[in-house]
Design a protein around this motif. Structure first.
Motif, PDB file in Angstrom:
ATOM      1  N   GLN A 211     -39.263  24.550 -16.460  1.00 26.05           N
ATOM      2  CA  GLN A 211     -38.336  24.472 -15.329  1.00 26.05           C
ATOM      3  C   GLN A 211     -37.534  25.759 -15.157  1.00 26.05           C
ATOM      4  O   GLN A 211     -37.268  26.164 -14.018  1.00 26.05           O
ATOM      5  CB  GLN A 211     -37.374  23.298 -15.472  1.00 26.05           C
ATOM      6  CG  GLN A 211     -36.386  23.197 -14.320  1.00 26.05           C
ATOM      7  CD  GLN A 211     -35.678  21.877 -14.243  1.00 26.05           C
ATOM      8  OE1 GLN A 211     -35.795  21.180 -13.245  1.00 26.05           O
ATOM      9  NE2 GLN A 211     -34.949  21.517 -15.290  1.00 26.05           N
ATOM     10  N   SER A 212     -37.147  26.405 -16.251  1.00 23.00           N
ATOM     11  CA  SER A 212     -36.379  27.640 -16.125  1.00 23.00           C
ATOM     12  C   SER A 212     -37.160  28.696 -15.355  1.00 23.00           C
ATOM     13  O   SER A 212     -36.604  29.402 -14.504  1.00 23.00           O
ATOM     14  CB  SER A 212     -36.006  28.176 -17.505  1.00 23.00           C
ATOM     15  OG  SER A 212     -37.174  28.431 -18.273  1.00 23.00           O
ATOM     16  N   GLU A 213     -38.470  28.778 -15.621  1.00 22.88           N
ATOM     17  CA  GLU A 213     -39.305  29.748 -14.907  1.00 22.88           C
ATOM     18  C   GLU A 213     -39.583  29.288 -13.481  1.00 22.88           C
ATOM     19  O   GLU A 213     -39.686  30.107 -12.565  1.00 22.88           O
ATOM     20  CB  GLU A 213     -40.614  29.969 -15.653  1.00 22.88           C
ATOM     21  CG  GLU A 213     -41.546  31.003 -15.022  1.00 22.88           C
ATOM     22  CD  GLU A 213     -40.901  32.383 -14.915  1.00 22.88           C
ATOM     23  OE1 GLU A 213     -41.345  33.164 -14.063  1.00 22.88           O
ATOM     24  OE2 GLU A 213     -39.949  32.676 -15.680  1.00 22.88           O
ATOM     25  N   ARG A 214     -39.666  27.978 -13.283  1.00 22.29           N
ATOM     26  CA  ARG A 214     -39.823  27.464 -11.917  1.00 22.29           C
ATOM     27  C   ARG A 214     -38.624  27.865 -11.061  1.00 22.29           C
ATOM     28  O   ARG A 214     -38.774  28.269  -9.905  1.00 22.29           O
ATOM     29  CB  ARG A 214     -39.975  25.937 -11.929  1.00 22.29           C
ATOM     30  CG  ARG A 214     -41.241  25.424 -12.569  1.00 22.29           C
ATOM     31  CD  ARG A 214     -41.573  24.011 -12.119  1.00 22.29           C
ATOM     32  NE  ARG A 214     -40.564  23.028 -12.439  1.00 22.29           N
ATOM     33  CZ  ARG A 214     -40.543  22.273 -13.531  1.00 22.29           C
ATOM     34  NH1 ARG A 214     -41.489  22.422 -14.460  1.00 22.29           N
ATOM     35  NH2 ARG A 214     -39.598  21.373 -13.723  1.00 22.29           N
ATOM     36  N   LEU A 215     -37.448  27.750 -11.618  1.00 19.99           N
ATOM     37  CA  LEU A 215     -36.241  28.122 -10.878  1.00 19.99           C
ATOM     38  C   LEU A 215     -36.218  29.611 -10.564  1.00 19.99           C
ATOM     39  O   LEU A 215     -35.867  30.013  -9.448  1.00 19.99           O
ATOM     40  CB  LEU A 215     -34.998  27.731 -11.682  1.00 19.99           C
ATOM     41  CG  LEU A 215     -34.685  26.234 -11.737  1.00 19.99           C
ATOM     42  CD1 LEU A 215     -33.605  25.948 -12.764  1.00 19.99           C
ATOM     43  CD2 LEU A 215     -34.266  25.719 -10.361  1.00 19.99           C
ATOM     44  N   ARG A 216     -36.606  30.440 -11.544  1.00 19.84           N
ATOM     45  CA  ARG A 216     -36.634  31.890 -11.290  1.00 19.84           C
ATOM     46  C   ARG A 216     -37.646  32.230 -10.204  1.00 19.84           C
ATOM     47  O   ARG A 216     -37.390  33.083  -9.339  1.00 19.84           O
ATOM     48  CB  ARG A 216     -36.953  32.629 -12.588  1.00 19.84           C
ATOM     49  CG  ARG A 216     -35.776  32.753 -13.543  1.00 19.84           C
ATOM     50  CD  ARG A 216     -36.053  33.741 -14.652  1.00 19.84           C
ATOM     51  NE  ARG A 216     -37.009  33.205 -15.598  1.00 19.84           N
ATOM     52  CZ  ARG A 216     -36.681  32.539 -16.703  1.00 19.84           C
ATOM     53  NH1 ARG A 216     -35.408  32.295 -16.979  1.00 19.84           N
ATOM     54  NH2 ARG A 216     -37.606  32.100 -17.538  1.00 19.84           N
ATOM     55  N   SER A 217     -38.791  31.558 -10.250  1.00 17.73           N
ATOM     56  CA  SER A 217     -39.821  31.810  -9.239  1.00 17.73           C
ATOM     57  C   SER A 217     -39.347  31.395  -7.849  1.00 17.73           C
ATOM     58  O   SER A 217     -39.559  32.101  -6.858  1.00 17.73           O
ATOM     59  CB  SER A 217     -41.102  31.064  -9.604  1.00 17.73           C
ATOM     60  OG  SER A 217     -42.119  31.299  -8.652  1.00 17.73           O
ATOM     61  N   LEU A 218     -38.698  30.238  -7.769  1.00 14.38           N
ATOM     62  CA  LEU A 218     -38.199  29.759  -6.478  1.00 14.38           C
ATOM     63  C   LEU A 218     -37.076  30.639  -5.943  1.00 14.38           C
ATOM     64  O   LEU A 218     -36.994  30.887  -4.731  1.00 14.38           O
ATOM     65  CB  LEU A 218     -37.723  28.308  -6.611  1.00 14.38           C
ATOM     66  CG  LEU A 218     -38.829  27.255  -6.743  1.00 14.38           C
ATOM     67  CD1 LEU A 218     -38.241  25.924  -7.196  1.00 14.38           C
ATOM     68  CD2 LEU A 218     -39.571  27.088  -5.420  1.00 14.38           C
ATOM     69  N   TRP A 219     -36.208  31.121  -6.830  1.00 16.68           N
ATOM     70  CA  TRP A 219     -35.155  32.036  -6.383  1.00 16.68           C
ATOM     71  C   TRP A 219     -35.768  33.332  -5.845  1.00 16.68           C
ATOM     72  O   TRP A 219     -35.306  33.881  -4.831  1.00 16.68           O
ATOM     73  CB  TRP A 219     -34.194  32.347  -7.528  1.00 16.68           C
ATOM     74  CG  TRP A 219     -33.043  31.403  -7.622  1.00 16.68           C
ATOM     75  CD1 TRP A 219     -32.741  30.552  -8.635  1.00 16.68           C
ATOM     76  CD2 TRP A 219     -32.024  31.204  -6.625  1.00 16.68           C
ATOM     77  NE1 TRP A 219     -31.605  29.826  -8.356  1.00 16.68           N
ATOM     78  CE2 TRP A 219     -31.131  30.214  -7.130  1.00 16.68           C
ATOM     79  CE3 TRP A 219     -31.765  31.764  -5.382  1.00 16.68           C
ATOM     80  CZ2 TRP A 219     -30.024  29.779  -6.420  1.00 16.68           C
ATOM     81  CZ3 TRP A 219     -30.654  31.331  -4.668  1.00 16.68           C
ATOM     82  CH2 TRP A 219     -29.802  30.350  -5.185  1.00 16.68           C
ATOM     83  N   ALA A 220     -36.813  33.819  -6.521  1.00 14.80           N
ATOM     84  CA  ALA A 220     -37.481  35.032  -6.038  1.00 14.80           C
ATOM     85  C   ALA A 220     -38.097  34.793  -4.665  1.00 14.80           C
ATOM     86  O   ALA A 220     -38.014  35.653  -3.773  1.00 14.80           O
ATOM     87  CB  ALA A 220     -38.555  35.472  -7.034  1.00 14.80           C
ATOM     88  N   SER A 221     -38.691  33.621  -4.464  1.00 19.22           N
ATOM     89  CA  SER A 221     -39.268  33.299  -3.153  1.00 19.22           C
ATOM     90  C   SER A 221     -38.186  33.195  -2.090  1.00 19.22           C
ATOM     91  O   SER A 221     -38.402  33.563  -0.929  1.00 19.22           O
ATOM     92  CB  SER A 221     -40.049  31.985  -3.229  1.00 19.22           C
ATOM     93  OG  SER A 221     -41.188  32.129  -4.030  1.00 19.22           O
ATOM     94  N   THR A 222     -37.025  32.695  -2.476  1.00 26.18           N
ATOM     95  CA  THR A 222     -35.908  32.610  -1.530  1.00 26.18           C
ATOM     96  C   THR A 222     -35.463  34.000  -1.088  1.00 26.18           C
ATOM     97  O   THR A 222     -35.229  34.247   0.103  1.00 26.18           O
ATOM     98  CB  THR A 222     -34.730  31.857  -2.172  1.00 26.18           C
ATOM     99  OG1 THR A 222     -35.158  30.541  -2.550  1.00 26.18           O
ATOM    100  CG2 THR A 222     -33.568  31.753  -1.200  1.00 26.18           C
TER     101      THR A 222
END
Length: 271
Positions: A211-222
């Motif tokens: 989940q920590s990496e999922r959040l980083r990936s989603l923030w990057a996409s944002t």
């Protein structure tokens, strides 16, 4: 919140887009121009998948009195908006920037009111998502960011419609700004960010990314979506075509590309 109605209408609109696409393939004809089947196809599919995404997002907020009517009405409003576009195409007249007759002007005004109502519903949902959400952190981020970009796209759409109407009254082309700016470009860039975020999250979960990496990936996409949107707005505002970028806009395109690369790094399989 009438999620079933939203999903049902969304699926119906996507199906209508595919039916028009089949007719276009069978009948042939041009893709460009206000009288082609392009708008029934694109608006059917685009509005349909947007409603499907919104129906999913609605599952993350606590229901309140009147939601069933408010968000059910929003889905019906978007159904009627696409139906009016289809009607104008069937009549052989443009569905947008068309005030040739009182009937055409009435349809244009009604479409504007329907979109305004849907936009206000999106704003309400976005505010509620940021206030409280039953989603886990990764899905909350994807939903909140997606709704922000959807609202932004709607506001840009309302803005470019107003600009186009003024240009049309002045005898200019309503689709362009300045020398070669494409008004719908700025509106189109952020409109499907919500689906991109939801798809990204689904894949990240399927690949069992932490989940920590999922959040980083989603923030990057944002960040990528924000930079792409800013690029589209600036490029259009400067009166330039979509590409090539100008000295004022290429840094934002570069930021968007770098952020996209960072988002994609999470898709490496974790052993």
């Amino acid at each position: 919140m009438n999620r079933g109605l939203q999903a049902g209408i969304g699926g119906l609109l996507v199906l209508s887009g595919f039916v028009y696409a089949a007719l276009w393939i069978i009948q042939g004809g041009t893709w460009a121009g206000p009288l082609s089947l392009r708008k029934p196809i694109l608006f059917g599919v685009s509005t349909g998948i947007t409603l499907l995404s919104v129906a999913r997002v609605c599952g993350g907020v606590r229901a309140r009195l009147g939601d069933r009517w408010l968000y059910g009405g929003m889905a019906v409003a978007l159904l009627f908006e696409v139906a009016l576009i289809d009607l104008q195409q069937a009549r052989g007249v443009a569905s947008h920037f068309n005030r040739e007759t009182a009937f055409d002007a009435g349809i244009a005004n009604l479409m504007g009111l329907l979109i305004l109502f849907a936009t206000l519903c999106f704003v309400d949902l976005t505010i509620r998502l940021h206030g409280q959400s039953s989603f886990p952190p990764d899905e909350a981020l994807a939903s909140r960011a997606g709704m922000v970009f959807l609202v932004l796209a709607c506001l840009l759409g309302i803005g470019i419609t107003a600009i186009g109407e003024v240009a049309m009254d002045a005898g200019r082309r309503p689709e362009t700004w300045g020398q070669a700016g494409v008004l719908k470009f700025a509106h189109g860039v952020p409109i499907h960010a919500i689906q991109a975020f939801q798809l990204q999250l689904w894949i990240l979960r399927r690949w069992r990314i932490p989940q920590s990496e999922r959040l980083r990936s989603l923030w990057a996409s944002t960040w990528a979506a924000g930079a792409f949107t800013l690029y589209g707005v600036l490029q259009t505002g400067l009166g330039e075509a979509r590409f090539p970028p100008t000295p004022w806009t290429w840094p934002w395109l570069l930021v968007a590309m770098l952020a996209s690369v960072r988002a994609l790094l999470a898709f490496r399989r974790v052993r």
